[in-house]
Scaffold this active site. Structure first.
Site, short mmCIF file in Angstrom:
data_model
loop_
_atom_site.label_atom_id
_atom_site.label_comp_id
_atom_site.label_asym_id
_atom_site.label_seq_id
_atom_site.Cartn_x
_atom_site.Cartn_y
_atom_site.Cartn_z
N ASP A 230 0.80 -1.24 0.00
CA ASP A 230 0.00 0.00 0.00
C ASP A 230 0.83 1.28 0.00
OD1 ASP A 230 -2.15 -1.63 0.22
OD2 ASP A 230 -2.47 -1.32 2.37
N GLY A 273 -5.89 -0.59 -0.78
CA GLY A 273 -5.56 0.64 -0.04
C GLY A 273 -6.70 1.05 0.86
N THR A 595 16.96 9.34 -19.99
CA THR A 595 17.90 8.46 -20.68
C THR A 595 18.13 7.19 -19.88
OG1 THR A 595 20.24 8.12 -21.16
CG2 THR A 595 19.75 9.91 -19.69
N SER A 597 20.77 5.59 -19.77
CA SER A 597 22.13 5.57 -19.24
C SER A 597 22.21 6.25 -17.87
CB SER A 597 23.09 6.29 -20.17
OG SER A 597 22.94 5.82 -21.47
N GLU A 700 28.69 -2.17 -22.17
CA GLU A 700 29.25 -2.26 -23.54
C GLU A 700 30.59 -1.54 -23.71
OE1 GLU A 700 26.39 -0.45 -26.17
OE2 GLU A 700 26.33 1.39 -25.03
#
Ligand code: ADP
Length: 841
Positions: A230, A273, A595, A597, A700
């Site tokens: 909740d 809730g 983004t 990243s 990467e």
């Protein structure tokens, strides 16, 4: 209560601290991650770890057949999954790590993964307080519910029950207890701690414990972790399980929305809730619902009239579907319940809508936890153990909380009291008082929902002289939540009477005059869409600053909202830097970082990062399953993220990877040697036939030389007969499909804050417009070109100039990002820190 005589030997009293963890009350996703984290951290800190099965009930019951005296080293007999090889490996590991003081208890625990759900058959019947080792919590991150069981315990509400619980804790020599549960469970924890001296005295008086025990256990160290779907505990922004529950709700509402639109129907969806509308409100915000009923803020007037008025306007502007979300505890101002069926009657009778009711029920409890719950539970578990080990008789018991992005401790008693106060305020009809007790984010989200769902009448809008022309643009790669931000921007402008312009395809689009007004209905479905509806690219304003300036002027743009990644920050920076040259850049400019990243300086979270983490975790769960099935496989998973290791590190934490390679730290030969060594030791420690697949995550750009392919081949070669290696590259799948609810709600909330910022500074600028003869004071206006950022426990605007000071421009990342320290935590949780992998950087 058993009347056995006190039986603590000096050895037990001098044994290392014992830390126990339990889950109690309603289950929630992420509880297993919390247990795992407490167990591992406790072991790492040199403690013995225990779990208490079945919540307070287990503690009250204790162990029916008591174990004999424990050995002087405090190590129990290995009951399951042990064999001679594992025992030898344990000894070797202990020796290897003795210099660090950390002795991993591989194989020593009593539950192996498979054993937990069948604990009864495995000899744990009647035993609730159970020693666990490192590997007992293996593979728990991705499991829903709680594997150690939870229960509701009436006996614990009585002092006699708590006395028995106290006796069991002392009998087992438990020094510290972490309780993961909702406000009921934490109230129980608080009472236990408050009564503790009295309970110890009683136990000693009835000779159930010795004087020495009474002395050693005079102070109860207890800490709370809030496990609740909740999100109802005061003092914390998020509780463990709430993000997963929200995700399940949004998945359901998203599916219902498409059928609602197809048939032009209305749906009333009831969500959990009782005293807290967080789930209902956030789901409303994330799914673009039309109306929400929450207990904290009932409609001001007669709810039936208000509801019909809002929905009628939505239909009049052309909406085909109607979604109403109602919290199970929704009430009117007279405290009468508002039930889904009542709403259905009103919609059918008064608006003639074909209306259906859907009650989501227990599906909301979650199942597989989302990334945010796994990370939250892991970080909080670590903090819980630290809090327990630092606890002194003079310090209060804490509950571990989170504010925006800061893990904090709050006094347990106050948090529980504040939470209960919300229900009290509601029962006294003091709704503003109830709302004030919720965290600021809740209030902001409520305001955002009102802006996002309102079709304003002319009279509701700002006076004409205050209205502006505001534009929105996306730059950089697409990220989850961008469209939710655009939708809110448009709705905000509509509600206030501003003109909302969409610049399509970034700055190239602006130069090509690809600028259109966006109206209320056009953006209706955008909250749930991934990618960038406006279109986006990486081109910056410097491509043709003069052209950009003239286009802004031509379209009469008085304020600009930029949504994007590092490019968004660079765009604001470039525009600000050219303000002296181009007057049309002297408008307020705000940016929302978006983004995967998460590399925008100072901003701890950018839109899209949560969506991508979930995509990564989903993929890793599947890969791990495959790796585990073949028992002895290491998977090297490559992630995106440019020069930022955020996705790799936080993904590794959420997916339970054992190693992570980032661009920030890089890869070197010494490191690889140690990593291979670690993996060999780790596989050797596995109980025969029960080895686990292991994940290694490589960002990467972690190294130009040690590529994913290289790592995989190296591991394969070095693994010999012990383990095999494979690789997987996740690539663009990490941009995620449908944005996560957290990204959507964050996009909405930040967009409203940005619109307010733009409004305020545009008005100030027009009020202060200086004669064209006086020179432009760029310095004084720097703060009006800013990026909104979540920093620590707050949301702040940081000027592009200030942000630049924290940027590593070459690598396009922020300096010293907060998450970097989580790399160590990944390795700690993966077991590497205990197996000689400390100092290879
Ligand atoms: P949640 O922790 O999810 O809010 P409950 O409210 O059912 O769930 O509480 C779980 C358990 O915590 C209860 O079954 C009870 O054992 C204990 N508990 C709750 N409230 C109290 C209280 N006031 N005093 C002592 N124990 C309590």
């Amino acid at each position: 209560m058993s009347a056995s005589s006190p039986s603590a030997s000096t050895a037990t009293l001098n044994a290392p601290p014992k830390v126990a963890v339990m889950t109690s009350g309603g289950d929630s996703a992420g509880m297993n991650a919390a247990v795992r984290s407490v167990v591992k951290m406790a072991i790492f800190r040199g403690c013995q770890a225990y779990v208490i099965r079945e919540g307070w009930e287990g503690l009250v019951r204790g162990n029916e057949e008591e174990q004999g005296e424990q050995s002087a080293a405090g190590v129990e007999q290995v009951k399951h999954g042990s064999n001679a090889a594992a025992a030898a490996a344990v000894a070797a590991a202990a020796e290897a790590s003795s210099s660090t003081g950390f002795v991993p208890t591989y194989g020593e625990g009593e539950l192996l993964k498979e054993g937990v759900s069948e604990a009864e058959e495995l000899g744990l019947k009647g035993r609730y307080i159970v020693r666990v080792g490192w590997d007992d919590v293996r593979g728990w991150l991705d499991q829903g519910g709680t594997l150690i069981g939870t229960a509701r315990c009436a006996a614990f509400r009585q002092q006699d029950g708590r006395l028995r619980a106290a006796h069991n804790l002392i009998k087992h020599g438990i020094d510290a207890l972490a309780v993961c549960g909702g406000d009921g469970s934490l109230t129980g924890a608080d009472r236990l701690r408050a009564e503790w001296p009295e309970l110890v005295e009683k136990l000693q008086a009835s000779q159930l414990i010795s004087e020495a025990q009474a002395k050693r256990y005079a102070h109860l160290k207890i800490v709370g972790l809030v496990g609740s779907i909740d999100n109802d505990l005061a003092g914390t922004d998020l509780t463990i399980g709430a993000p997963t529950a929200l995700s399940r709700i949004c998945e359901a509402v998203d599916s219902i929305s498409s059928t609602a639109a197809s048939h032009s129907r209305a749906f009333v969806i009831e969500v959990m809730g009782r005293h807290c509308g967080w789930l209902a409100l956030m789901a409303g915000l994330a799914t673009g619902a039309d109306y929400c009923f929450i207990p904290e803020q009932p409609p001001k007037g007669k709810w039936e009239d208000e509801l019909c008025e809002v929905l009628q306007k939505h239909r009049q502007v052309g909406k085909r579907k109607t979604i109403v979300i109602v919290a199970e505890g929704a009430i009117d101002r007279e405290l009468n319940d508002i039930k889904a069926d009542d709403i259905k009657v009103v919609l059918s009778d008064r608006l003639g809508l074909d209306t259906r009711v859907t009650t989501l029920g227990h599906t909301q409890r979650g199942g597989r936890p989302v990334a945010a719950d796994r990370i939250l539970a892991t970080l909080q578990g670590v903090e819980a153990v630290n809090a327990l080990l630092e606890a002194k008789p003079s310090t209060p018991s804490y509950v571990i909380t989170i504010r925006e992005n800061k893990i904090t401790r709050a006094p347990l008693m106050e948090a529980v009291a504040q939470t209960q106060l919300v229900a009290k305020r509601i029962s006294e009809k003091d709704f503003d008082g109830a709302l004030a007790l919720r965290d600021p984010e809740f209030d902001e989200c409520l305001r955002s929902f009102q802006f996002a769902s309102k079709v304003a009448e002319e009279g509701d809008k700002l006076p004409k002289d205050k209205r502006l022309t505001m534009a929105i643009i996306n730059v950089g790669a697409p990220a989850g939540g961008m469209n939710a931000a655009t939708r809110t921007f448009v709705r905000y402008c509509h509600a206030r009477g501003h003109r909302a312009l969409a610049i399509h395809n970034g700055f190239t689009g602006l130069l090509e005059d690809n600028v259109t007004p966006l109206d209320w209905l056009r953006v209706d479905a955008w909250a749930t869409r991934g990618g960038s509806e406006l279109g986006t690219n990486r081109v910056l304003p410097s491509v043709d600053a003069g052209g950009v300036a003239s286009k802004l002027q031509q379209h009469g743009i008085q304020a600009l909202l930029v949504v994007g990644g590092f490019e968004a920050f660079l765009s604001v920076k470039e525009l600000e830097e050219r303000r002296e040259q181009y007057p049309s850049f002297r408008i307020p400019i705000a940016a929302i970082p978006a983004t995967l990243s998460n590399n925008v300086p100072l901003c701890e979270f950018s839109l899209g990062s949560d969506t991508s983490l979930n995509a990564l975790v989903d993929a890793c769960d599947a890969i791990k399953q495959s790796a585990s099935a073949s028992r002895n496989r290491v998977f090297v998973v490559e992630t995106q993220g440019g020069k930022s290791g955020y996705l790799a590190v936080m993904g590794a934490l959420a997916a339970g990877a054992v190693l992570v390679y980032t661009p920030e730290v890089g890869i070197n030969l010494k490191m690889l040697g140690r990593d291979v060594d670690f993996l060999k030791k780790r596989f050797a420690l596995d109980v025969a036939g029960k080895s686990e697949g292991r994940l290694v995550i490589r960002s990467e750009r972690a190294s130009e030389v040690y590529t994913t392919d290289f790592l995989t081949r190296m591991l394969k070669e070095e693994g010999g007969g012990q383990f095999d290696a494979r690789s997987a590259s996740l690539g663009h799948t990490l941009q995620g499909g449908t944005p996560s609810p957290l990204d959507r709600t964050r996009g909405t909330r930040l967009a409203v804050r940005c619109c307010e910022f733009l409004e305020e500074h545009a008005w100030k600028a027009s009020a202060a417009s200086s004669p064209s003869s006086s020179p432009y004071d760029r310095e004084a206006q720097a703060h009006t070109a800013a990026i909104i950022a979540i920093i620590g426990s707050g949301v702040v605007f940081t000027s592009s100039r200030d942000m630049a000071k924290h940027a590593d421009m070459k690598n396009r990342v922020g300096k010293g990002a907060w998450w970097q320290k989580c790399k160590d935590l990944v390795e700690l949780m993966g077991g590497r820190r205990g197996l000689g992998g400390e100092d290879d950087k």
